[in-house]
Write a protein that holds these residues in place. Structure first.
Motif, PDB file in Angstrom:
ATOM      1  N   LEU A 225       0.831  -1.207   0.000  1.00 51.86           N
ATOM      2  CA  LEU A 225       0.000   0.000   0.000  1.00 51.86           C
ATOM      3  C   LEU A 225       0.863   1.254   0.000  1.00 51.86           C
ATOM      4  CD1 LEU A 225      -2.755   1.395   0.234  1.00 51.86           C
ATOM      5  CD2 LEU A 225      -2.615   1.093   2.718  1.00 51.86           C
ATOM      6  N   SER A 226       1.912   1.278   0.827  1.00 52.47           N
ATOM      7  CA  SER A 226       2.780   2.455   0.872  1.00 52.47           C
ATOM      8  C   SER A 226       3.498   2.660  -0.457  1.00 52.47           C
ATOM      9  CB  SER A 226       3.795   2.327   2.013  1.00 52.47           C
ATOM     10  OG  SER A 226       4.662   1.223   1.818  1.00 52.47           O
ATOM     11  N   GLN A 227       3.897   1.556  -1.111  1.00 50.66           N
ATOM     12  CA  GLN A 227       4.552   1.667  -2.415  1.00 50.66           C
ATOM     13  C   GLN A 227       3.580   2.191  -3.465  1.00 50.66           C
ATOM     14  OE1 GLN A 227       8.015   0.963  -3.335  1.00 50.66           O
ATOM     15  NE2 GLN A 227       7.097   2.338  -4.855  1.00 50.66           N
ATOM     16  N   LYS A 228       2.347   1.716  -3.399  1.00 52.56           N
ATOM     17  CA  LYS A 228       1.334   2.163  -4.356  1.00 52.56           C
ATOM     18  C   LYS A 228       1.050   3.648  -4.182  1.00 52.56           C
ATOM     19  CE  LYS A 228      -3.019   0.543  -6.358  1.00 52.56           C
ATOM     20  NZ  LYS A 228      -4.108  -0.476  -6.245  1.00 52.56           N
ATOM     21  N   MET A 229       1.009   4.104  -2.936  1.00 50.92           N
ATOM     22  CA  MET A 229       0.795   5.526  -2.671  1.00 50.92           C
ATOM     23  C   MET A 229       1.896   6.367  -3.303  1.00 50.92           C
ATOM     24  SD  MET A 229      -1.946   6.338  -1.003  1.00 50.92           S
ATOM     25  CE  MET A 229      -1.377   7.988  -0.587  1.00 50.92           C
ATOM     26  N   PHE A 233       1.577   9.042  -6.272  1.00 49.58           N
ATOM     27  CA  PHE A 233       1.962  10.407  -5.915  1.00 49.58           C
ATOM     28  C   PHE A 233       3.488  10.471  -5.783  1.00 49.58           C
ATOM     29  CE2 PHE A 233      -2.339   9.831  -4.215  1.00 49.58           C
ATOM     30  CZ  PHE A 233      -2.994  10.915  -4.800  1.00 49.58           C
ATOM     31  N   PRO A 234       4.201  10.594  -6.901  1.00 51.65           N
ATOM     32  CA  PRO A 234       5.671  10.602  -6.848  1.00 51.65           C
ATOM     33  C   PRO A 234       6.245  11.818  -6.130  1.00 51.65           C
ATOM     34  CG  PRO A 234       4.876  11.092  -9.065  1.00 51.65           C
ATOM     35  CD  PRO A 234       3.693  10.638  -8.277  1.00 51.65           C
ATOM     36  N   ASN A 235       5.387  12.809  -5.860  1.00 52.38           N
ATOM     37  CA  ASN A 235       5.828  13.980  -5.092  1.00 52.38           C
ATOM     38  C   ASN A 235       6.070  13.641  -3.625  1.00 52.38           C
ATOM     39  OD1 ASN A 235       2.777  13.908  -5.649  1.00 52.38           O
ATOM     40  ND2 ASN A 235       2.864  14.974  -3.675  1.00 52.38           N
ATOM     41  N   LEU A 236       5.497  12.548  -3.136  1.00 55.66           N
ATOM     42  CA  LEU A 236       5.671  12.159  -1.743  1.00 55.66           C
ATOM     43  C   LEU A 236       7.105  11.691  -1.508  1.00 55.66           C
ATOM     44  CD1 LEU A 236       2.395  10.116  -1.029  1.00 55.66           C
ATOM     45  CD2 LEU A 236       2.961  12.380  -0.133  1.00 55.66           C
ATOM     46  N   ALA A 249     -12.659  -1.410  22.545  1.00 55.92           N
ATOM     47  CA  ALA A 249     -12.510   0.030  22.727  1.00 55.92           C
ATOM     48  C   ALA A 249     -11.381   0.365  23.685  1.00 55.92           C
ATOM     49  CB  ALA A 249     -13.827   0.637  23.232  1.00 55.92           C
ATOM     50  N   ASP A 250     -11.067  -0.545  24.601  1.00 54.70           N
ATOM     51  CA  ASP A 250     -10.061  -0.299  25.629  1.00 54.70           C
ATOM     52  C   ASP A 250      -8.709  -0.928  25.336  1.00 54.70           C
ATOM     53  OD1 ASP A 250     -12.833  -1.367  27.035  1.00 54.70           O
ATOM     54  OD2 ASP A 250     -12.209   0.599  27.777  1.00 54.70           O
ATOM     55  N   HIS A 251      -8.652  -1.807  24.353  1.00 54.21           N
ATOM     56  CA  HIS A 251      -7.459  -2.635  24.141  1.00 54.21           C
ATOM     57  C   HIS A 251      -7.084  -2.614  22.660  1.00 54.21           C
ATOM     58  CE1 HIS A 251      -5.618  -6.962  24.178  1.00 54.21           C
ATOM     59  NE2 HIS A 251      -4.707  -6.034  23.965  1.00 54.21           N
ATOM     60  N   ASN A 252      -5.976  -1.950  22.349  1.00 55.69           N
ATOM     61  CA  ASN A 252      -5.491  -1.853  20.972  1.00 55.69           C
ATOM     62  C   ASN A 252      -4.018  -2.220  20.908  1.00 55.69           C
ATOM     63  OD1 ASN A 252      -7.252   1.180  19.789  1.00 55.69           O
ATOM     64  ND2 ASN A 252      -8.040  -0.775  20.490  1.00 55.69           N
ATOM     65  N   GLY A 253      -3.615  -2.821  19.814  1.00 56.77           N
ATOM     66  CA  GLY A 253      -2.204  -2.889  19.474  1.00 56.77           C
ATOM     67  C   GLY A 253      -1.865  -1.656  18.642  1.00 56.77           C
ATOM     68  N   TRP A 254      -0.653  -1.127  18.795  1.00 55.76           N
ATOM     69  CA  TRP A 254      -0.313   0.142  18.141  1.00 55.76           C
ATOM     70  C   TRP A 254       1.103   0.106  17.594  1.00 55.76           C
ATOM     71  CZ3 TRP A 254      -2.839   3.975  16.157  1.00 55.76           C
ATOM     72  CH2 TRP A 254      -2.234   5.218  15.933  1.00 55.76           C
ATOM     73  N   SER A 255       1.239   0.408  16.310  1.00 55.34           N
ATOM     74  CA  SER A 255       2.545   0.484  15.652  1.00 55.34           C
ATOM     75  C   SER A 255       2.367   1.306  14.392  1.00 55.34           C
ATOM     76  CB  SER A 255       3.078  -0.923  15.334  1.00 55.34           C
ATOM     77  OG  SER A 255       2.167  -1.616  14.490  1.00 55.34           O
ATOM     78  N   ALA A 256       3.399   1.365  13.571  1.00 51.70           N
ATOM     79  CA  ALA A 256       3.318   2.118  12.324  1.00 51.70           C
ATOM     80  C   ALA A 256       4.384   1.622  11.369  1.00 51.70           C
ATOM     81  CB  ALA A 256       3.488   3.618  12.571  1.00 51.70           C
ATOM     82  N   CYS A 257       4.205   1.965  10.106  1.00 52.34           N
ATOM     83  CA  CYS A 257       5.219   1.697   9.103  1.00 52.34           C
ATOM     84  C   CYS A 257       5.438   2.958   8.285  1.00 52.34           C
ATOM     85  CB  CYS A 257       4.827   0.518   8.205  1.00 52.34           C
ATOM     86  SG  CYS A 257       3.291   0.756   7.279  1.00 52.34           S
ATOM     87  N   LEU A 258       6.530   2.990   7.576  1.00 52.05           N
ATOM     88  CA  LEU A 258       6.895   4.200   6.833  1.00 52.05           C
ATOM     89  C   LEU A 258       7.722   3.799   5.620  1.00 52.05           C
ATOM     90  CD1 LEU A 258       8.275   7.499   8.348  1.00 52.05           C
ATOM     91  CD2 LEU A 258       9.543   6.342   6.533  1.00 52.05           C
ATOM     92  N   ARG A 259       7.451   4.464   4.515  1.00 57.28           N
ATOM     93  CA  ARG A 259       8.267   4.267   3.318  1.00 57.28           C
ATOM     94  C   ARG A 259       8.841   5.612   2.892  1.00 57.28           C
ATOM     95  NH1 ARG A 259       9.174   0.572  -0.449  1.00 57.28           N
ATOM     96  NH2 ARG A 259       7.493  -0.821   0.245  1.00 57.28           N
ATOM     97  N   ASP A 260      10.122   5.632   2.577  1.00 57.00           N
ATOM     98  CA  ASP A 260      10.716   6.792   1.940  1.00 57.00           C
ATOM     99  C   ASP A 260      11.395   6.333   0.653  1.00 57.00           C
ATOM    100  OD1 ASP A 260      13.133   5.632   2.668  1.00 57.00           O
ATOM    101  OD2 ASP A 260      13.707   7.221   4.073  1.00 57.00           O
ATOM    102  N   LYS A 261      12.173   7.198   0.028  1.00 53.84           N
ATOM    103  CA  LYS A 261      12.788   6.849  -1.252  1.00 53.84           C
ATOM    104  C   LYS A 261      13.843   5.752  -1.107  1.00 53.84           C
ATOM    105  CE  LYS A 261      10.469  10.150  -3.344  1.00 53.84           C
ATOM    106  NZ  LYS A 261       9.339   9.852  -4.253  1.00 53.84           N
ATOM    107  N   ASN A 262      14.260   5.478   0.133  1.00 53.32           N
ATOM    108  CA  ASN A 262      15.330   4.501   0.364  1.00 53.32           C
ATOM    109  C   ASN A 262      14.850   3.134   0.809  1.00 53.32           C
ATOM    110  OD1 ASN A 262      17.445   6.387  -0.230  1.00 53.32           O
ATOM    111  ND2 ASN A 262      17.085   7.301   1.787  1.00 53.32           N
TER     112      ASN A 262
END
Length: 342
Positions: A225-229, A233-236, A249-262
């Motif tokens: 998904l991040s690659q498709k974005m 949008f090549p400006n990103l 509502a009280d219990h979530n797992g939480w993390s994130a991912c990130l893509r850059d040009k590298n």
């Protein structure tokens, strides 16, 4: 003049006490909040010179909102006093299998009635380095959609870094245009995109076979998904996606991912139980990512700071993330015990 600017609406937040239903008791807890204001407050709290651009009515409630922003050190010199009402949102905090609910009352608010020409971007952006905007502002009205596009175009012309949290709010897109119709053009001016799995799909119509209702994570699909974005949008230069596993509502797992040009990066995962308030969680991630990208050279460290800061926000009532840089760094360093500090 502020270095970091956000533009959007600050609202009066009326929350039912505790975990009560709306008007179960004849009372509300009143405070202020709103996506872009939340980011400005957090950036100022981290020690950056942050300013907030909005419109508020010239009355006692508008004055109270301005005073609240000032108490955090936010530059309010570009707040327009116009219109007759502040936007309001009502919050019912969920528990266990009952979800939290938000009810908006912001039609014809002071900010929703602003239009192109109401703000002098040439003056406002002089000396600034960063503009942050969200997908909430273009959803409010046709005039604020035009205002948002005008703002990012002007910021791009002046060389500011532009970040955008795509924030899809289905209850707000009511004036005849769909989110992808508006957001696709706006995002073409954005350098740093921030979203959750739903935002990419519903704000921009871009998906990678991610089931937003399942609560389960398949990191390979988010990698796609991040690659498709970034392909669309090549400006990103950066595309960050928060990953929430909603067990209740009280219990979530939480993390994130990130893509850059590298490459593609994933963060540490936090197990959040007994959540106090998840409203503003995405804004706390966005503000911490902005701070970290400006402060750290290492992209992995920036991602970890953003996830840790937003994890801590879930323990704090209210829209604003009232944590310090050192508190975030402690959590990043592994101090997650919650032991009393004496």
């Amino acid at each position: 003049m502020a270095d970091f600017l956000t533009v959007g609406e600050i609202m009066l937040r009326l929350r039912a006490p505790g975990h009560e239903r709306v008007l179960q008791s004849p009372t509300f807890e009143a405070s202020f909040g709103g996506g872009e204001a939340n980011v400005a407050v957090a950036l100022s709290n981290y020690g950056l010179n942050a300013g907030f651009i909005t419109a508020l009515p010239d009355n006692d409630v508008g004055d109270a909102a301005v005073s609240e922003l000032l108490s955090f050190g936010v530059d309010i010199s570009h707040i327009r006093r116009s219109g007759s009402r502040i936007g309001i949102y009502f919050l019912e905090t969920g528990a266990n299998q009952r979800p939290s609910k938000v009810l908006y009352d912001r039609t014809n608010s002071s900010f929703a009635e602003t239009a192109v020409g109401d703000f002098d971007w040439n003056m406002i952006f002089t000396g600034a380095k960063w503009l942050h905007i969200t997908g909430i502002t273009p959803a409010l009205s046709e005039s604020t959609a035009a205002l948002s596009l005008d703002a990012v175009r002007s910021a791009k012309d002046r060389g500011l870094t532009i970040s955008c949290d795509f924030n899809y709010r289905g209850k707000l897109w009511k004036y005849g245009k769909s989110a992808p119709e508006v957001m696709t053009e706006l995002v073409r001016y954005v350098d740093i995109g921030i979203a959750n799995e739903e935002d990419c799909q519903k704000s921009l119509g871009i998906s990678a076979d991610v089931n937003i209702e399942s609560g389960d994570l398949n990191i390979e699909k988010y990698q796609a998904l991040s690659q498709k974005m970034m392909d669309v949008f090549p400006n990103l230069s950066i595309m960050a996606i928060t990953l929430r596993e909603s067990h209740s509502a009280d219990h979530n797992g939480w993390s994130a991912c990130l893509r850059d040009k590298n490459g593609f990066y994933t963060s540490q995962r936090y197990e959040m139980t007994d959540i106090i308030d998840r409203v503003g969680g995405g804004d706390s991630f966005a503000s911490a990512l902005i701070y970290a990208l400006d402060s750290y050279d290492d992209i992995q460290q920036s991602l970890e700071f953003a996830v840790a800061a937003s994890c801590l926000k879930h323990s704090i009532s209210g829209d604003f993330n009232r944590v310090s840089v050192s508190e975030v760094q402690n959590l990043m360093g592994g101090d997650a015990s919650g032991r009393v500090q004496r």
